[in-house]
Design a protein around this motif. Structure first.
Motif, PDB file in Angstrom:
ATOM      1  N   LYS A 243      34.886  17.592 115.524  1.00 41.87           N
ATOM      2  CA  LYS A 243      35.964  16.971 116.301  1.00 41.87           C
ATOM      3  C   LYS A 243      36.378  17.818 117.503  1.00 41.87           C
ATOM      4  N   GLY A 244      35.535  18.781 117.857  1.00 39.63           N
ATOM      5  CA  GLY A 244      35.825  19.581 119.037  1.00 39.63           C
ATOM      6  C   GLY A 244      36.839  20.690 118.772  1.00 39.63           C
ATOM      7  N   PHE A 245      37.428  21.188 119.845  1.00 38.21           N
ATOM      8  CA  PHE A 245      38.245  22.406 119.742  1.00 38.21           C
ATOM      9  C   PHE A 245      39.681  22.264 120.258  1.00 38.21           C
ATOM     10  N   GLU A 246      40.003  21.140 120.858  1.00 44.76           N
ATOM     11  CA  GLU A 246      41.304  21.023 121.527  1.00 44.76           C
ATOM     12  C   GLU A 246      42.473  21.307 120.581  1.00 44.76           C
ATOM     13  N   THR A 247      42.497  20.649 119.428  1.00 45.43           N
ATOM     14  CA  THR A 247      43.610  20.838 118.495  1.00 45.43           C
ATOM     15  C   THR A 247      43.565  22.214 117.856  1.00 45.43           C
ATOM     16  N   LEU A 248      42.373  22.690 117.525  1.00 45.18           N
ATOM     17  CA  LEU A 248      42.246  24.040 116.954  1.00 45.18           C
ATOM     18  C   LEU A 248      42.765  25.089 117.934  1.00 45.18           C
ATOM     19  N   ASN A 249      42.437  24.941 119.203  1.00 44.64           N
ATOM     20  CA  ASN A 249      42.874  25.907 120.208  1.00 44.64           C
ATOM     21  C   ASN A 249      44.385  25.894 120.399  1.00 44.64           C
ATOM     22  N   GLN A 250      45.017  24.767 120.128  1.00 41.55           N
ATOM     23  CA  GLN A 250      46.467  24.684 120.236  1.00 41.55           C
ATOM     24  C   GLN A 250      47.152  25.432 119.096  1.00 41.55           C
ATOM     25  N   ARG A 251      46.498  25.469 117.950  1.00 39.77           N
ATOM     26  CA  ARG A 251      47.107  26.067 116.759  1.00 39.77           C
ATOM     27  C   ARG A 251      46.746  27.539 116.572  1.00 39.77           C
ATOM     28  N   PHE A 252      45.537  27.930 117.005  1.00 42.47           N
ATOM     29  CA  PHE A 252      45.069  29.282 116.717  1.00 42.47           C
ATOM     30  C   PHE A 252      44.869  30.086 117.997  1.00 42.47           C
ATOM     31  N   LYS A 253      45.277  31.331 117.923  1.00 44.72           N
ATOM     32  CA  LYS A 253      45.093  32.220 119.070  1.00 44.72           C
ATOM     33  C   LYS A 253      43.615  32.416 119.362  1.00 44.72           C
ATOM     34  N   LYS A 254      42.817  32.443 118.302  1.00 45.83           N
ATOM     35  CA  LYS A 254      41.363  32.544 118.449  1.00 45.83           C
ATOM     36  C   LYS A 254      40.709  32.040 117.157  1.00 45.83           C
ATOM     37  N   THR A 255      39.597  31.342 117.309  1.00 46.27           N
ATOM     38  CA  THR A 255      38.769  30.932 116.179  1.00 46.27           C
ATOM     39  C   THR A 255      37.475  31.728 116.221  1.00 46.27           C
ATOM     40  N   TYR A 256      37.099  32.296 115.084  1.00 48.70           N
ATOM     41  CA  TYR A 256      35.877  33.086 114.975  1.00 48.70           C
ATOM     42  C   TYR A 256      34.870  32.347 114.098  1.00 48.70           C
ATOM     43  N   THR A 257      33.610  32.410 114.493  1.00 50.24           N
ATOM     44  CA  THR A 257      32.548  31.841 113.681  1.00 50.24           C
ATOM     45  C   THR A 257      31.260  32.612 113.950  1.00 50.24           C
ATOM     46  N   THR A 258      30.195  32.231 113.261  1.00 54.29           N
ATOM     47  CA  THR A 258      28.886  32.844 113.478  1.00 54.29           C
ATOM     48  C   THR A 258      27.963  31.804 114.123  1.00 54.29           C
ATOM     49  N   ASP A 259      26.721  32.190 114.351  1.00 52.86           N
ATOM     50  CA  ASP A 259      25.730  31.256 114.900  1.00 52.86           C
ATOM     51  C   ASP A 259      24.860  30.669 113.787  1.00 52.86           C
ATOM     52  N   PHE A 261      25.074  27.819 112.224  1.00 55.44           N
ATOM     53  CA  PHE A 261      24.826  26.373 112.293  1.00 55.44           C
ATOM     54  C   PHE A 261      24.389  25.936 113.686  1.00 55.44           C
ATOM     55  N   LYS A 262      25.078  26.420 114.704  1.00 54.87           N
ATOM     56  CA  LYS A 262      24.729  26.059 116.076  1.00 54.87           C
ATOM     57  C   LYS A 262      25.377  27.067 117.018  1.00 54.87           C
ATOM     58  N   ASP A 263      24.979  27.035 118.286  1.00 58.12           N
ATOM     59  CA  ASP A 263      25.596  27.866 119.303  1.00 58.12           C
ATOM     60  C   ASP A 263      26.840  27.162 119.831  1.00 58.12           C
ATOM     61  N   VAL A 264      27.904  27.942 120.048  1.00 58.48           N
ATOM     62  CA  VAL A 264      29.181  27.386 120.476  1.00 58.48           C
ATOM     63  C   VAL A 264      29.619  28.060 121.769  1.00 58.48           C
ATOM     64  N   GLU A 265      30.040  27.254 122.713  1.00 62.58           N
ATOM     65  CA  GLU A 265      30.612  27.781 123.949  1.00 62.58           C
ATOM     66  C   GLU A 265      31.970  27.139 124.171  1.00 62.58           C
ATOM     67  N   ASN A 266      33.035  27.922 123.933  1.00 61.86           N
ATOM     68  CA  ASN A 266      34.395  27.446 124.116  1.00 61.86           C
ATOM     69  C   ASN A 266      35.290  28.666 124.283  1.00 61.86           C
ATOM     70  N   ASN A 267      36.230  28.592 125.201  1.00 67.02           N
ATOM     71  CA  ASN A 267      37.086  29.745 125.479  1.00 67.02           C
ATOM     72  C   ASN A 267      37.943  30.156 124.286  1.00 67.02           C
ATOM     73  N   GLY A 268      38.199  29.212 123.391  1.00 67.90           N
ATOM     74  CA  GLY A 268      39.033  29.538 122.237  1.00 67.90           C
ATOM     75  C   GLY A 268      38.254  30.031 121.035  1.00 67.90           C
TER      76      GLY A 268
END
Length: 280
Positions: A243-259, A261-268
């Motif tokens: 569902k993307g990152f918009e709502t997650l970025n509003q709630r969390f200062k930063k989200t951390y994950t690994t690679d 499953f897939k590569d992720v490019e998002n400022n949050g």
């Protein structure tokens, strides 16, 4: 030698990479042809990020192709094991999906199958010669990046055992337990509970294995804020983020994950490569 079926995912950097070509027939079937001469090769590790049944099919075909070179020892690294969440039959008529995938690999008599941060102990129970890499190194890197005092948040009962093992590894990092209520009829979340009366502005890090839509973490963030949490961070081993990152970025200062499953490019989002985690 290494056969990296996803060209963007090479967790074991080596000059001994096997060359191949793959494509999908017009009928939808995956196909692979190994180009390197493996006549004298005795051991190969195959790596693959599985995001579809066709990805898994390509993996099976690659193993068959290696067998036809008479490679004796074959290892597989699948960081996100498919259907790991379908690890129980809830109602009559469902399949035990994780076992279906596991049985397909078990029939190939592999030397070792390595997965990263398995969803539950069922994966290693149904998968022969399974090695599970914990999320400990990943979370240590996350906490080092956050800096300062951090409280680990266990989102539900299913994650609790793993979070306490993580806390022990980290030298006794404080843990706050949480729970969620789900409507078994429609699968929707109906509420969260934080078992701490006042978090007193402490920095909180929610730790879990998978983020799919993110509803659990958004709802939990709201519950933590009501308990006076400070900065909120999220760390998930496998980032699907459908569902993307918009709502997650509003709630969390930063989200951390690994690679995994897939590569992720998002400022949050801060993505930490498994290659660096496994080196630790």
């Amino acid at each position: 030698m290494y056969l990296n079926l996803d060209s963007q995912f090479t967790p074991f950097h080596s000059k001994d990479e096997i060359l191949f070509e793959s494509f999908t027939f017009s009928g939808g079937e995956p196909h692979i042809k190994i180009l390197s001469d493996l006549t004298s090769v005795e051991e190969v590790t195959v790596t693959m990020r599985v995001k579809s049944f066709n990805d898994f099919g390509l993996l099976l075909l690659a193993i068959d192709a290696l067998r036809r070179f008479y490679v004796k020892t074959i290892n597989v690294f699948i960081p996100y094991f498919p259907a790991a969440r379908q690890d129980r039959v809830m109602v009559k008529g469902e399949s035990l999906s994780v076992k279906v995938y596991a049985d397909l690999l078990n029939n190939l008599n592999l030397n070792k199958v390595t997965v990263y941060d398995a969803h539950s102990e069922v994966t290693s129970a149904v998968l022969n010669n399974c090695e599970v890499i914990s999320n400990h190194g990943f979370i240590k890197q996350v906490i080092d990046q956050i800096g300062g005092e951090v409280v680990l948040i266990s989102p539900d009962g299913g994650a609790l055992k793993k979070v306490y093992k993580l806390s022990e590894y980290l030298g006794g990092q404080p843990v706050v337990e949480c729970s969620k209520k789900r409507n078994v009829k429609n699968g929707k979340l109906e509420g969260f509970k934080v078992y701490e009366e006042d978090l007193k502005g402490k920095t909180c890090l929610i730790v879990d294995d998978i983020c799919d839509g993110g509803g659990t973490f958004i709802g939990l963030a709201e519950a933590l804020e009501k308990k006076n949490a400070g900065d909120l961070y999220l760390a998930v081993s496998h980032g699907i983020f459908n569902k993307g990152f918009e709502t997650l970025n509003q709630r969390f200062k930063k989200t951390y994950t690994t690679d995994s499953f897939k590569d992720v490019e998002n400022n949050g989002v801060e993505q930490i490569k498994l290659e660096s985690i496994m080196k630790d």
